[in-house]
Design an enzyme around this catalytic site. Structure first.
Site, mmCIF file in Angstrom:
data_model
loop_
_atom_site.group_PDB
_atom_site.id
_atom_site.type_symbol
_atom_site.label_atom_id
_atom_site.label_comp_id
_atom_site.label_asym_id
_atom_site.label_seq_id
_atom_site.Cartn_x
_atom_site.Cartn_y
_atom_site.Cartn_z
ATOM 1 N N HIS A 140 -33.961 -37.836 49.780
ATOM 2 C CA HIS A 140 -33.991 -36.670 48.875
ATOM 3 C C HIS A 140 -35.331 -36.565 48.145
ATOM 4 O O HIS A 140 -35.404 -36.004 47.055
ATOM 5 C CB HIS A 140 -32.856 -36.734 47.842
ATOM 6 C CG HIS A 140 -31.525 -37.041 48.436
ATOM 7 N ND1 HIS A 140 -30.667 -36.074 48.905
ATOM 8 C CD2 HIS A 140 -30.914 -38.237 48.676
ATOM 9 C CE1 HIS A 140 -29.572 -36.654 49.389
ATOM 10 N NE2 HIS A 140 -29.710 -37.960 49.279
ATOM 11 N N SER A 151 -62.368 -26.335 47.951
ATOM 12 C CA SER A 151 -61.973 -25.021 47.467
ATOM 13 C C SER A 151 -63.225 -24.215 47.174
ATOM 14 O O SER A 151 -64.224 -24.763 46.723
ATOM 15 C CB SER A 151 -61.133 -25.180 46.195
ATOM 16 O OG SER A 151 -61.201 -24.001 45.421
ATOM 17 N N LYS A 174 -61.427 -29.853 44.104
ATOM 18 C CA LYS A 174 -60.359 -29.889 45.094
ATOM 19 C C LYS A 174 -60.759 -30.570 46.401
ATOM 20 O O LYS A 174 -61.881 -30.446 46.869
ATOM 21 C CB LYS A 174 -59.900 -28.462 45.421
ATOM 22 C CG LYS A 174 -59.121 -27.763 44.327
ATOM 23 C CD LYS A 174 -57.806 -28.451 43.970
ATOM 24 C CE LYS A 174 -56.769 -28.384 45.065
ATOM 25 N NZ LYS A 174 -56.251 -27.008 45.268
ATOM 26 N N GLU A 186 -51.993 -29.461 56.952
ATOM 27 C CA GLU A 186 -51.211 -28.233 56.742
ATOM 28 C C GLU A 186 -51.156 -27.395 58.017
ATOM 29 O O GLU A 186 -50.129 -26.793 58.344
ATOM 30 C CB GLU A 186 -51.805 -27.424 55.588
ATOM 31 C CG GLU A 186 -51.567 -28.095 54.246
ATOM 32 C CD GLU A 186 -52.400 -27.487 53.131
ATOM 33 O OE1 GLU A 186 -51.888 -27.379 52.023
ATOM 34 O OE2 GLU A 186 -53.571 -27.122 53.363
#
Ligand code: ARG
Length: 462
Positions: A160, A281, A287, A294
C-alpha cells in the site's frame, strides 16, 4: 511495369482513384518487410524449381535478381524513395521484372500475397523477437550487476506504499529479474507459434502446384508448415500474442520505472539517477527530473493500445483474408520499436543508478518495520499469532505516543504491555535479525539472496 501499374490490370478498365490509392497503399510502412519478403521469395522460387514449375535457369535468374535487389537496397539509402508501389510485395515483383525481364513474372506462380505477407511478417517478427529477448537479457544483467554492486544495501519493502518490512535492495532487483525471466519465457513460447510456414496456402484454398512446403519451411528455418490454408492466411494470433506478451513486459518495465521514480524523490531518496538519464527544468534551477523513467512508464500505454487495436481488428472478420489485416503492421512495428528502445533505456538507467545505502537503512529502521519480527518472536515462545499481533500492536501504539521505535523502548516499558518479554527481545529487533529470519525459499535473508544472485548469474551465463 508492363501493361498495368498494379497487379490486377486485366480485369479493370478504370484507374484507381488517387485518394483510394493513398488510402490503400501500405508501402510507406510495410517496406520494413523488404528483406524478409526477399528471403521468402527466394525460398518460393527454389520451391517452384524443385517442383519443376520453373527451370533451373529461370530459378537462377530469379534468385540472382532478388539477391541483387537486396544488395541494392542495402547500398542505397534512397532505394525505397519515390516508388508508387502499392506494397512491399508489388514493389519487389516490379523491381525484379525490371531487373531480369519476363522471367520475373513467373515468381508469383502458386502464391498469393496473402500467404506471402503472412510468411514475410512471421520471418520478420521471429528475428525481432530474438532481438527483444537479447535486450531483455541485457536488462536482467544490469539488474544483477547493480544488485551485486550494492549487495548489502537495505530498503524498506512496501505494501500500500506504506513501509512494511525491510528487504535487501538486491531482493528488489531480483523481483524485476524474475518478471523479465517470465517475459522471456512468454516470448520464447510465442516464437514457437510464429515459426510456422504459411507459404503454400496461396490465396485461401491452398496451391494447385506440387510444391514441397516442408522443404521451403526448412529452407527458411520454420519448424513446420501450417495445417489449414484458410487459417494460415487469416491468422494473426502470432502477432497479437506477441503484442500481448510485449504488453506484459512493458507493464513490468513501467512498474520498475515507477518504483525508481519514487525511490529517487527527496522524500524517499534511496536511489540517485545519473545526470545522463535525467532532465532539468526550464524554470526551476534545482530540478532533476527522471524523464527517462517517466517515459518508460508512459510508453507501456502505446503497447497496450496496440494490443486492444489488434484484437478489435480481427474480431468479427470473416474467413479468410480481408484487407483490414493490412492494419496489423503498424501496430506490431511500433510495438517492436517501443519495446526495444524502452528495454535499452531501462538498462542504461539501471547501469547509471547508485544506491544511497545510508538513506535506505535509515528508512528500513524507522516506522516499526520490525513489528512483525517481534510478533514472530512471541509466537516462537508459544503465543498464538493473533494474540502476539495484538500485543505488538499495543506496543506500536505506545511507541507512536512516545515517538520512539520498538527497540528504543525500555524493557520495563515493553513488559508493561507484554509481560512475556525479556532482555533477549532487543537482539531480535535488529535490522540484521529481521532480514536474516526471512530464510525460507524466496525470502530476503542475505543467505537466500546470495543464492538467488548466484542462480541469476548462472541463468544469464547459461
Ligand atoms: N499489403 C497487404 C497486407 O499487408 C498484402 C496482402 C494483400 N492481399 C490482398 N488480397 N489484397 O495485408
Amino acid at each position: 511495369m508492363s501493361k498495368s501499374e498494379n497487379l490486377w490490370g486485366g480485369r479493370f478498365t478504370e484507374k484507381p482513384h488517387e485518394v483510394f490509392t493513398e488510402f490503400n497503399d501500405s508501402f510507406r510502412f510495410d517496406r520494413r518487410l523488404f528483406t524478409a519478403d526477399i528471403r521468402g521469395s527466394i525460398a518460393h522460387a527454389l520451391g517452384l524449381e524443385r517442383a519443376r514449375i520453373i527451370t533451373r535457369e529461370e530459378a537462377d535468374a530469379i534468385v540472382g535478381g532478388l539477391t541483387q535487389l537486396a544488395a541494392d537496397a542495402a547500398l542505397h539509402s534512397d532505394y525505397f524513395e519515390g516508388s508508387a508501389a502499392e506494397d512491399v510485395h508489388s514493389f519487389i515483383e516490379a523491381k525484379l521484372v525490371e531487373a531480369i525481364g519476363d522471367t520475373g513474372r513467373k515468381l508469383h506462380t502458386g502464391r498469393s500475397r496473402n500467404d506471402q505477407v503472412a510468411t514475410a511478417f512471421r520471418l520478420w517478427l521471429r528475428e525481432e523477437v530474438d532481438e527483444i529477448d537479447a535486450l531483455a537479457r541485457d536488462l536482467q544483467a544490469a539488474l544483477v550487476d547493480i544488485a551485486e554492486g550494492f549487495h548489502e544495501a537495505v530498503i524498506p519493502g512496501y505494501t500500500h506504499l506504506q513501509r512494511a518490512q525491510p528487504v535487501l535492495f538486491a531482493h528488489w532487483c531480483l523481483a524485476y529479474f524474475a518478471m523479465l525471466r517470465r517475459d522471456r519465457e512468454r516470448l520464447a513460447d510465442v516464437r514457437r507459434r510464429i515459426n510456422i510456414l504459411p507459404l503454400g496456402s496461396a490465396a485461401l484454398a491452398g496451391t494447385s502446384f506440387e510444391i514441397d512446403r516442408a522443404a521451403i519451411a526448412a529452407e527458411l528455418g520454420f519448424d513446420s508448415v501450417s495445417a489449414n490454408s484458410l487459417d494460415a492466411v487469416s491468422d494473426r494470433d502470432f502477432a497479437i500474442e506477441f503484442v500481448g506478451a510485449a504488453g506484459l513486459l512493458m507493464a513490468h518495465l513501467s512498474r520498475l520505472a515507477e518504483d525508481m521514480i519514487i525511490y529517487c524523490t527527496s522524500e524517499f531518496g534511496f536511489l540517485k539517477l545519473g545526470d545522463n538519464v535525467s532532465s532539468g527544468s526550464s524554470l526551476m534551477p534545482q530540478k532533476k527530473n527522471p524523464d527517462a523513467l517517466e517515459l518508460i512508464r508512459g510508453k507501456a500505454a502505446r503497447v497496450f493500445g496496440h494490443h486492444a487495436a489488434l484484437l478489435a481488428l480481427i474480431k468479427g472478420l470473416p474467413l479468410a483474408y480481408n484487407k483490414d489485416m493490412q492494419e496489423d503492421k503498424e501496430a506490431v512495428f511500433d510495438t517492436v520499436d517501443t519495446v526495444k528502445i524502452t528495454l535499452r533505456v531501462a538498462a542504461i538507467v539501471v547501469e547509471n543508478t547508485i544506491v544511497d545505502e545510508e538513506r535506505g537503512r535509515e528508512a528500513a529502521t524507522s516506522g516499526y518495520l520490525n513489528a512483525t519480527e517481534l510478533a514472530d518472536h512471541l509466537v516462537r515462545s508459544g503465543m498464538p499469532f493473533r494474540t502476539a499481533h495484538e500485543a505488538v500492536g499495543r506496543l506500536v501504539l505506545l511507541g507512536l505516543k512516545e515517538n520512539r521505535e520498538l527497540n528504543e523502548l525500555s524493557l520495563d516499558e515493553m513488559r508493561s504491555v507484554v509481560p512475556e518479554l525479556d532482555e533477549s527481545v532487543f537482539e531480535k529487533l535488529t535490522l540484521e535479525r529481521t532480514l536474516a529470519s526471512k530464510s525460507a525459499a524466496g525470502g530476503t535473508s542475505p543467505a537466500r539472496v546470495a543464492e538467488a544472485l548466484a542462480a541469476a548469474r548462472e541463468y544469464l551465463n547459461g
